[in-house]
Design a protein around this motif. Sequence first.
Motif, PDB file in Angstrom:
ATOM      1  N   ASN A  29       1.079  -1.098   0.059  1.00  0.00           N
ATOM      2  CA  ASN A  29       0.021   0.257  -0.163  1.00  0.00           C
ATOM      3  C   ASN A  29       0.912   1.370   0.060  1.00  0.00           C
ATOM      4  O   ASN A  29       0.665   2.216  -0.715  1.00  0.00           O
ATOM      5  N   ASN A  37      -5.653   4.871  -9.238  1.00  0.00           N
ATOM      6  CA  ASN A  37      -6.514   3.796  -9.179  1.00  0.00           C
ATOM      7  C   ASN A  37      -6.194   2.685  -8.303  1.00  0.00           C
ATOM      8  O   ASN A  37      -6.645   1.772  -8.618  1.00  0.00           O
ATOM      9  N   LYS A  39      -5.931   0.333  -5.292  1.00  0.00           N
ATOM     10  CA  LYS A  39      -6.689   0.158  -4.189  1.00  0.00           C
ATOM     11  C   LYS A  39      -6.064  -0.516  -3.014  1.00  0.00           C
ATOM     12  O   LYS A  39      -5.423  -1.542  -3.259  1.00  0.00           O
ATOM     13  N   GLU A  79      -9.376  -5.910  -1.305  1.00  0.00           N
ATOM     14  CA  GLU A  79      -8.976  -4.716  -1.799  1.00  0.00           C
ATOM     15  C   GLU A  79     -10.138  -3.654  -1.089  1.00  0.00           C
ATOM     16  O   GLU A  79     -11.293  -4.328  -1.041  1.00  0.00           O
ATOM     17  N   GLN A  80      -9.505  -2.709  -0.616  1.00  0.00           N
ATOM     18  CA  GLN A  80     -10.401  -1.787   0.116  1.00  0.00           C
ATOM     19  C   GLN A  80     -11.059  -0.720  -1.049  1.00  0.00           C
ATOM     20  O   GLN A  80     -10.232  -0.202  -1.737  1.00  0.00           O
ATOM     21  N   LEU A  81     -12.288  -0.666  -1.357  1.00  0.00           N
ATOM     22  CA  LEU A  81     -12.970  -0.300  -2.498  1.00  0.00           C
ATOM     23  C   LEU A  81     -13.109   1.317  -2.371  1.00  0.00           C
ATOM     24  O   LEU A  81     -13.167   2.179  -3.174  1.00  0.00           O
ATOM     25  N   GLU A  82     -12.934   1.884  -1.202  1.00  0.00           N
ATOM     26  CA  GLU A  82     -13.173   3.368  -0.851  1.00  0.00           C
ATOM     27  C   GLU A  82     -11.831   4.148  -1.211  1.00  0.00           C
ATOM     28  O   GLU A  82     -10.847   3.754  -0.959  1.00  0.00           O
ATOM     29  N   SER A  83     -12.439   5.243  -1.856  1.00  0.00           N
ATOM     30  CA  SER A  83     -11.109   5.993  -2.180  1.00  0.00           C
ATOM     31  C   SER A  83     -11.694   7.551  -2.083  1.00  0.00           C
ATOM     32  O   SER A  83     -12.725   7.858  -2.186  1.00  0.00           O
ATOM     33  N   ASP A  88      -8.240   8.644  -7.664  1.00  0.00           N
ATOM     34  CA  ASP A  88      -8.687   7.329  -7.455  1.00  0.00           C
ATOM     35  C   ASP A  88      -8.001   6.077  -6.721  1.00  0.00           C
ATOM     36  O   ASP A  88      -8.327   5.147  -6.465  1.00  0.00           O
ATOM     37  N   ASN A  89      -6.966   6.813  -5.893  1.00  0.00           N
ATOM     38  CA  ASN A  89      -6.021   6.186  -5.062  1.00  0.00           C
ATOM     39  C   ASN A  89      -6.641   6.102  -3.631  1.00  0.00           C
ATOM     40  O   ASN A  89      -6.741   7.234  -3.226  1.00  0.00           O
ATOM     41  N   GLY A  90      -6.680   5.082  -2.816  1.00  0.00           N
ATOM     42  CA  GLY A  90      -7.252   4.942  -1.371  1.00  0.00           C
ATOM     43  C   GLY A  90      -6.234   4.863  -0.292  1.00  0.00           C
ATOM     44  O   GLY A  90      -6.620   4.677   0.552  1.00  0.00           O
TER      45      GLY A  90
END
Length: 128
Positions: A29, A37, A39, A79-83, A88-90
């Motif tokens: 991470n 993009n 995640k 994968e954590q979908l929240e951004s 769009d990188n979370g």
Amino acid sequence: MGFLDSNSSLMLEKSMGFLWAKQRAILDNITNAETPNYKPKVVTFEEDLKKRLEFAQNTDTPRRAVRKTLETTDFVVEEQLESTRMDDNGVNVTEQSAEMIRNAYQLQYVMRAISDDMTCLRTAIRGQ
């Protein structure tokens, strides 16, 4: 059931595997903090294990049920979908860094527990 294949030893083994997987995910991470993009990865284990162990304690043979639970429960990398960023990188580097430090302390604790168990076993083998 012997010392090396006890539920405690198996739990330490599972914990070590989980913590290493979590450390790898955190490092991935942080490495990809600037990748559009991307995640972030999250490793889960504790909540599922806790639920399964509580269920196992209420069976007719709790020791066997706990053993089976430990053998069959594994960690999950998701994968954590929240951004929250425009690209769009979370990844929140500050949050990941704090989690990495917390994880390092947990790894240190588990390694110390394993080391203590091995010291106890060596002492028993030597007959001291």
